[in-house]
Every structure is written in structure tokens, then in C-alpha cells.
Design an enzyme around this catalytic site. Structure first.
Site, short mmCIF file in Angstrom:
data_model
loop_
_atom_site.label_atom_id
_atom_site.label_comp_id
_atom_site.label_asym_id
_atom_site.label_seq_id
_atom_site.Cartn_x
_atom_site.Cartn_y
_atom_site.Cartn_z
N SER A 109 0.82 -1.20 0.00
CA SER A 109 0.00 0.00 0.00
C SER A 109 0.86 1.25 0.00
O SER A 109 1.93 1.30 0.62
CB SER A 109 -0.91 0.00 1.24
OG SER A 109 -1.55 1.25 1.40
N TYR A 132 -3.10 5.78 -4.95
CA TYR A 132 -4.28 6.63 -5.14
C TYR A 132 -3.91 7.79 -6.06
O TYR A 132 -2.74 8.11 -6.23
CB TYR A 132 -4.74 7.23 -3.80
CG TYR A 132 -4.90 6.26 -2.67
CD1 TYR A 132 -6.07 5.52 -2.52
CD2 TYR A 132 -3.88 6.09 -1.73
CE1 TYR A 132 -6.22 4.64 -1.47
CE2 TYR A 132 -4.02 5.22 -0.66
CZ TYR A 132 -5.19 4.49 -0.54
OH TYR A 132 -5.33 3.62 0.50
N THR A 158 -6.33 2.49 -6.85
CA THR A 158 -7.60 2.56 -6.14
C THR A 158 -8.40 3.76 -6.63
O THR A 158 -7.92 4.89 -6.59
CB THR A 158 -7.36 2.67 -4.63
OG1 THR A 158 -6.63 1.52 -4.19
CG2 THR A 158 -8.67 2.74 -3.87
N LYS A 256 -8.87 -0.73 -9.02
CA LYS A 256 -9.53 -1.36 -7.87
C LYS A 256 -10.62 -0.45 -7.32
O LYS A 256 -10.38 0.71 -7.04
CB LYS A 256 -8.48 -1.64 -6.78
CG LYS A 256 -9.03 -2.25 -5.50
CD LYS A 256 -7.89 -2.54 -4.54
CE LYS A 256 -8.39 -3.09 -3.22
NZ LYS A 256 -9.10 -2.06 -2.41
N HIS A 280 -14.01 -1.74 -1.26
CA HIS A 280 -13.02 -1.31 -0.26
C HIS A 280 -13.22 -2.06 1.06
O HIS A 280 -13.02 -1.50 2.14
CB HIS A 280 -13.10 0.20 -0.04
CG HIS A 280 -11.76 0.85 0.17
ND1 HIS A 280 -11.09 1.50 -0.84
CD2 HIS A 280 -10.96 0.94 1.26
CE1 HIS A 280 -9.95 1.99 -0.37
NE2 HIS A 280 -9.84 1.65 0.91
#
Length: 384
Positions: A109, A132, A158, A256, A280
Site C-alpha cells: 500500500s 491513489y 484505487t 480497484k 473497499h
């Protein structure tokens, strides 16, 4: 019941809750709002029934699959989980090593504790990176460059976070607002877990967002980093920004956070190499549909033209089988591996993955399937 030898995901969760400070355990376990979607994700997979078959030659069964161009021991990857490095000392490194040993991809992440370089130096196999769309496009480009230099060739982007969902567990612990009272609550909960303090808070320092150190050089603690990250979420992002991202990233791109066939089609049109059907983990929009309930329609719309992964509510190797039967090519798992990491470190994650592979193999044998590629809707009772 003794948990000396944890067997199921629920076992790992109970062990993790005993070892982690309450605010962090709730951060991992919790969802948005009343947590209806969080519960629905699990219930939707649990409700599916399998068609058992007999007198089929299943002497040679393989759980192997191919995800994002990589050969995997089973159709599964560890999902990106923010702050996972607080579950165990340098937690993302431990999880990446366990994933490598098990023959499955690990996804780091953006807001993990361990930076890209640290994870890259700990494993030989390539790993995936999650990102992100931040307001500072220069920060996005810098992170993409770091990921590529670290050997990442698959980017999990994401798209369902224009704003953080309302997570009431975090509010109750003061994580959303901060302040002196919140600090006291967290301090009390930390002191109640002296083992965690010794192993993680002290033995796993520094507990900061390692990938963002260059972006927030003046920050010295997680609260400062989190404030910067929250301010960076960009609600103005559109599909045109994904087209820009596609130009920046020359590796595989997975989007995602897709929950509709229309958005899945748009992802394909924007140049994505795959989509992850995801809400999520029930952490964004409460009352959004369970991923298992929307997966078949998305698979029918784009499953033959793009790689289709799913996450949310998958708690066993049996659920992996069900996800493939609904049309997915593979799954991502989040909470289960973090629970195993918190309870048993690298060995815990390895044990979890070994059990899931055994479950998947057993399920395949009892349904008369020899290859994961052959799992389809005919193996579900509701489609008979």
C-alpha cells in the site's frame, strides 16, 4: 476452544484482537457506517452452495493460476492494506516474504509502514504496488518512478476514494479528530498491550508511512502523515485522469474499486489491463452491494476481455473457489492476512496461505475439478 494451532480465518482474527491495541484492531476490522456492506460481503459468499460431484478422476489437481502475467501457486494475491506494518514489526516485509514463499503476489500500500525499497530488498520475486490519485501529480509521478525502480510491474490503482468513508469505529477512538482526549484513549489502549509495544512500537520503528517520507519531509509521526494523505485525496478525478495515468505507467494497470458493469467497461476503455471488483472491504459506502452479488454481471460484461479480480468477504479457500465460479480470474485478500500477521508474523501468514491452498484443493476434488481455469458457474447450486 484452544487457539494454539489456529486453523480458520476466525481463529486468526481472535488471536489478533488479543495482541493489538483496540484502536488499531478496530481500524483493521471495521467498516463504514453501520457496517452493513462489511457484513454483506461475508454473507454473500457464505450463502452460495456448491455442487458436489462423485466418481470423477481427481488424482491430479492443480491450484495454480496466472495473475497479472505471473504464475501463481493459487489464484490469490495479498491486497494492499494501509498501516499493515503496525500489525507486526516491519509487517509488510514479513508478509511479502510469506507471499513469496507461498508463490502468490504481495501488494504494498502507498500508506504502508515499510517503503518500497525495504520490501524490494527483502524479496526476490516482484511485488505489486497500490496507489491513489493524489492532488499533487508530481507526487504520483515520483511514487510511480520509485515503484518501477523497486521492480514493481503491476500497479493496483484505487479509484473508490474521492473522500474517506465514515468509519464510526475510528471516530469512537478519536482517530478521525485527534486531540488530547484521543491521545489518552490510544495511550491507554497501547499500555494494555505491552507485548505489542515491545514487538512493534519499539521493535518495528519507525512507524511512519515509509513511501511518503520524501513527500512529507517535515512530518515525524503518523498523525502528520495521515493529515497530509487525507488532504491529498482528490474528488475531482475522472476517467481522463486514468488516461493520464495510463501514459505514465508502462506496466500492468489494475483499477480497484469497480462495482458496476458500466464502470468496468469504462476501465477497459481507459486502457486498464484488469479490474478489481471491490467495495473497499465495506469501508467506503455503507449499503453498497456485496462484491459477490455484482461479480457475475461484471464478468459477463468484460470478463472475456480483461483480467477480473475480486475482494471483500473472502475468508477461506472455499470462498476462493466460489469467486472463480462467479466469474473472477483471481481474488485479493486483505483482513485475513493482516490478522495472521498480527497473530503469528511471517509464519502466521505462511500458515494461513497453506491452509487456504489446502481448502481450495479439497474443494476442487470434491466438486470434480482438476484445474482452477475449469471452475465456473456450473459448480454453484444456485446456477444449476
Amino acid at each position: 476452544m484452544s487457539l494454539a494451532y489456529p486453523a480458520t480465518t476466525d481463529d486468526w482474527q481472535r488471536l489478533a484482537q488479543r495482541r493489538l491495541p483496540r484502536f488499531y484492531a478496530d481500524y483493521i476490522d471495521g467498516g463504514a457506517g453501520a457496517e452493513r456492506t462489511l457484513a454483506a460481503n461475508v454473507q454473500a459468499f457464505a450463502a452460495l452452495r456448491l455442487r458436489q460431484r462423485v466418481l470423477v478422476d481427481v488424482a491430479q489437481v492443480s491450484t495454480r493460476a496466472r495473475l497479472a502475467g505471473e504464475d501463481c501457486a493459487l489464484p490469490l494475491a495479498l491486497a494492499p492494506v494501509g498501516l499493515a506494518g503496525m500489525a507486526a514489526a516491519r509487517g509488510e516485509v514479513q508478509a511479502a516474504r510469506a507471499a513469496q514463499a507461498a508463490g502468490v503476489p504481495f501488494t504494498l500500500s502507498t500508506v504502508g509502514i515499510c517503503p518500497l525499497g525495504e520490501v524490494a530488498s527483502a524479496v526476490q520475486a516482484p511485488f505489486w504496488f497500490q496507489l491513489y490519485m493524489l492532488r499533487e501529480r508530481g507526487a504520483v509521478q515520483a511514487l510511480l518512478q520509485d515503484a518501477w525502480a523497486s521492480g514493481c510491474r503491476t500497479l493496483v490503482f484505487t479509484v473508490d476514494l474521492p473522500v474517506t468513508g465514515l468509519r464510526w469505529r475510528d471516530v469512537r477512538h478519536g482517530l478521525a479528530d485527534g486531540g488530547a482526549r484521543a491521545a489518552l484513549i490510544k495511550a491507554w489502549q497501547v499500555l494494555a498491550r505491552p507485548g505489542w509495544v515491545r514487538r512493534v512500537a519499539l521493535g518495528g520503528k519507525p512507524l511512519t508511512f515509509g513511501n511518503l517520507a520524501a513527500q512529507v519531509p517535515g512530518a515525524r509521526d503518523l498523525n502528520a502523515f495521515r493529515a497530509w494523505v487525507d488532504a491529498q485525496f482528490d474528488p475531482s478525478v475522472t476517467w481522463q485522469d486514468i488516461a493520464w495515468l495510463r501514459q505514465q505507467w508502462k506496466g500492468r494497470l489494475l483499477l480497484k474499486g469497480i462495482l458496476t458493469a458500466e464502470d468496468a467497461q469504462a476501465a477497459v476503455d481507459a486502457g486498464a489491463d484488469g479490474v478489481v471488483v471491490s467495495n473497499h472491504g465495506g469501508r467506503q459506502l455503507d449499503s453498497a452491494p456485496a462484491t459477490a452479488s455484482v461479480l457475475p454481471a461484471i464478468a459477463q460484461a468484460v470478463g472475456s476481455r480483461t483480467e477480473l479480480l475480486v475482494d471483500g468477504g473472502i475468508r477461506s479457500g472455499v470462498d476462493v473457489f466460489k469467486a472463480l465460479a462467479l466469474g473472477a480470474h483471481g481474488v485479493l485478500i486483505g483482513r485475513p492476512w493482516v490478522w495472521a500477521l498480527a497473530a503469528g508474523g511471517e509464519a502466521g501468514v505462511a500458515r494461513l496461505l497453506a491452509h487456504w491452498q489446502r481448502e481450495l484443493r479439497t474443494t476442487m476434488m470434491l466438486t470434480g475439478v482438476r484445474r482452477t481455469a475449469d471452475i465456473n458457474a456450473s459448480h454453484l447450486e444456485r446456477f444449476s
